[in-house]
Motif scaffolding. Structure first.
Motif, mmCIF file in Angstrom:
data_model
loop_
_atom_site.group_PDB
_atom_site.id
_atom_site.type_symbol
_atom_site.label_atom_id
_atom_site.label_comp_id
_atom_site.label_asym_id
_atom_site.label_seq_id
_atom_site.Cartn_x
_atom_site.Cartn_y
_atom_site.Cartn_z
ATOM 1 N N ILE A 75 0.841 -1.195 0.000
ATOM 2 C CA ILE A 75 0.000 0.000 0.000
ATOM 3 C C ILE A 75 0.878 1.248 0.000
ATOM 4 O O ILE A 75 2.059 1.206 0.360
ATOM 5 C CB ILE A 75 -0.966 0.030 1.195
ATOM 6 C CG1 ILE A 75 -0.174 0.124 2.513
ATOM 7 C CG2 ILE A 75 -1.873 -1.185 1.206
ATOM 8 C CD1 ILE A 75 -1.054 0.371 3.725
ATOM 9 N N ASN A 76 0.260 2.358 -0.393
ATOM 10 C CA ASN A 76 0.919 3.658 -0.386
ATOM 11 C C ASN A 76 0.030 4.632 0.365
ATOM 12 O O ASN A 76 -1.174 4.708 0.119
ATOM 13 C CB ASN A 76 1.152 4.147 -1.819
ATOM 14 C CG ASN A 76 1.645 5.574 -1.859
ATOM 15 O OD1 ASN A 76 2.691 5.888 -1.316
ATOM 16 N ND2 ASN A 76 0.882 6.455 -2.489
ATOM 17 N N THR A 77 0.616 5.399 1.288
ATOM 18 C CA THR A 77 -0.177 6.305 2.131
ATOM 19 C C THR A 77 0.107 7.781 1.856
ATOM 20 O O THR A 77 -0.489 8.636 2.498
ATOM 21 C CB THR A 77 0.091 6.022 3.618
ATOM 22 O OG1 THR A 77 1.488 6.181 3.900
ATOM 23 C CG2 THR A 77 -0.336 4.602 3.984
ATOM 24 N N LYS A 78 1.005 8.073 0.923
ATOM 25 C CA LYS A 78 1.342 9.457 0.614
ATOM 26 C C LYS A 78 0.905 9.802 -0.799
ATOM 27 O O LYS A 78 0.965 8.962 -1.693
ATOM 28 C CB LYS A 78 2.846 9.703 0.768
ATOM 29 C CG LYS A 78 3.360 9.521 2.187
ATOM 30 C CD LYS A 78 4.850 9.799 2.257
ATOM 31 C CE LYS A 78 5.379 9.635 3.677
ATOM 32 N NZ LYS A 78 6.834 9.898 3.751
ATOM 33 N N GLY A 81 3.780 9.434 -2.992
ATOM 34 C CA GLY A 81 4.608 8.298 -2.594
ATOM 35 C C GLY A 81 5.045 7.422 -3.750
ATOM 36 O O GLY A 81 6.219 7.073 -3.875
ATOM 37 N N GLN A 82 4.105 7.073 -4.634
ATOM 38 C CA GLN A 82 4.450 6.162 -5.725
ATOM 39 C C GLN A 82 5.376 6.831 -6.742
ATOM 40 O O GLN A 82 6.296 6.183 -7.274
ATOM 41 C CB GLN A 82 3.176 5.662 -6.404
ATOM 42 C CG GLN A 82 2.299 4.810 -5.484
ATOM 43 C CD GLN A 82 1.366 3.910 -6.272
ATOM 44 O OE1 GLN A 82 1.771 3.283 -7.245
ATOM 45 N NE2 GLN A 82 0.110 3.850 -5.853
ATOM 46 N N ALA A 164 -0.540 -4.785 6.525
ATOM 47 C CA ALA A 164 -0.610 -3.878 5.383
ATOM 48 C C ALA A 164 0.780 -3.283 5.201
ATOM 49 O O ALA A 164 1.204 -2.412 5.957
ATOM 50 C CB ALA A 164 -1.643 -2.776 5.615
ATOM 51 N N LEU A 166 3.772 -1.216 3.710
ATOM 52 C CA LEU A 166 4.009 0.008 2.955
ATOM 53 C C LEU A 166 4.987 -0.254 1.810
ATOM 54 O O LEU A 166 5.958 -1.002 1.964
ATOM 55 C CB LEU A 166 4.571 1.095 3.860
ATOM 56 C CG LEU A 166 3.621 1.721 4.888
ATOM 57 C CD1 LEU A 166 4.395 2.657 5.801
ATOM 58 C CD2 LEU A 166 2.509 2.474 4.186
ATOM 59 N N SER A 168 7.078 1.855 0.642
ATOM 60 C CA SER A 168 8.367 2.430 1.037
ATOM 61 C C SER A 168 9.140 1.483 1.946
ATOM 62 O O SER A 168 10.370 1.377 1.861
ATOM 63 C CB SER A 168 8.156 3.776 1.737
ATOM 64 O OG SER A 168 7.323 3.623 2.880
ATOM 65 N N SER A 169 8.434 0.770 2.833
ATOM 66 C CA SER A 169 9.087 -0.194 3.719
ATOM 67 C C SER A 169 9.677 -1.347 2.916
ATOM 68 O O SER A 169 10.783 -1.826 3.192
ATOM 69 C CB SER A 169 8.085 -0.715 4.745
ATOM 70 O OG SER A 169 8.669 -1.704 5.575
#
Length: 255
Positions: A75-78, A81-82, A164, A166, A168-169
């Protein structure tokens, strides 16, 4: 050449390196689907390594070695972000693709200041250092990271808690493990260099072999963010083998 002439030459080298890195970065950026197909492959249950261990587990009747089907959704939260992830991964890809040219330019810059024998030794260090670094990165991508990711992504304290992950992680863990394993695989080159400089002997390395094993296990535990024995062994075993190979290299070098 004066000091400022050297600085000017270094500036030209850096500009050439930056230009080539940016060029390869743009190429990687344009091939987004192919790039992320490689980067995200270890998160799929049909990844080559999972299927290989599944085949070995079935052939030897080892249930612990089989890789059951699993699905992990990143998932992406920003908001950006992608796009930023696309930029950063393209940048890393550009550095990897341009690394032979980078090494060539840096060696070309310092080589006039070296004697003939020093130039020969330096060239060996550069070439073998680059080859071993790539082997470490590939080892991380095909073995260490897949099992690390699968263990962490599927681990649950309770069935009521869903993971879930991230994006980025995922990228940070992949790059961190690749960098650490790439550096770890430089052990033989450093051993050879220290032996050439007279700082290291094969007798010393054999005497402290047990200490090296403990250090390898500690470093492996720090590098791998998991607590399972399989991932720890996958990292520690090549480190010990590299140490043994370094003893042989140092012994031949001292002769």
């Amino acid at each position: 050449m004066t000091f400022w002439d050297h600085v000017d030459e270094l500036r030209k080298v850096l500009f050439r390196i930056i230009g080539v890195v940016v060029m390869f970065m743009l190429v990687a950026f344009c091939f987004k689907d192919e790039l992320f197909r490689v980067v995200l492959a270890p998160k799929e249950s049909d990844f080559l390594v999972y299927r290989l261990f599944d085949y070995i587990g079935e052939a030897l009747h080892l249930t612990g070695a089989t890789a059951s089907d699993f699905h992990v959704q990143l998932i992406n939260t920003k908001l950006s972000g992608q796009f930023l992830t696309h930029m950063s991964v393209s940048f890393y890809a550009g550095i990897v693709l341009a690394s032979p040219y980078i090494i060539y330019q840096l060696f070309r810059f310092v080589s006039p200041a070296l004697y003939a024998n020093e130039r020969r030794y330096s060239l060996r260090v550069v070439v073998w250092g680059y080859v071993l670094f790539l082997l470490g990165v590939l080892f991380s991508y095909f073995l260490v990271f897949p099992f690390t990711f699968r263990f962490l992504a599927l681990y649950q304290v309770s069935p009521e808690v869903e993971n879930a992950i991230l994006l980025s992680s995922y990228i940070d863990t992949l790059t961190m493990l690749s960098l650490m394993l790439g550096i770890t695989f430089e052990i033989p080159v450093l051993a050879w260099l220290f032996a050439k400089l007279g700082f290291l002997s094969s007798t010393f390395m054999r005497t402290y072999r047990k200490h090296a094993i403990i250090i390898a296990l500690v470093i492996s535990a720090i590098i791998t963010p998991t607590s399972d024995a399989i991932t720890l062994t996958l990292v520690a075993a090549p480190m010990f083998l590299l140490y043994e190979a370094s003893i042989f290299i140092v012994k031949r070098t001292n002769k």
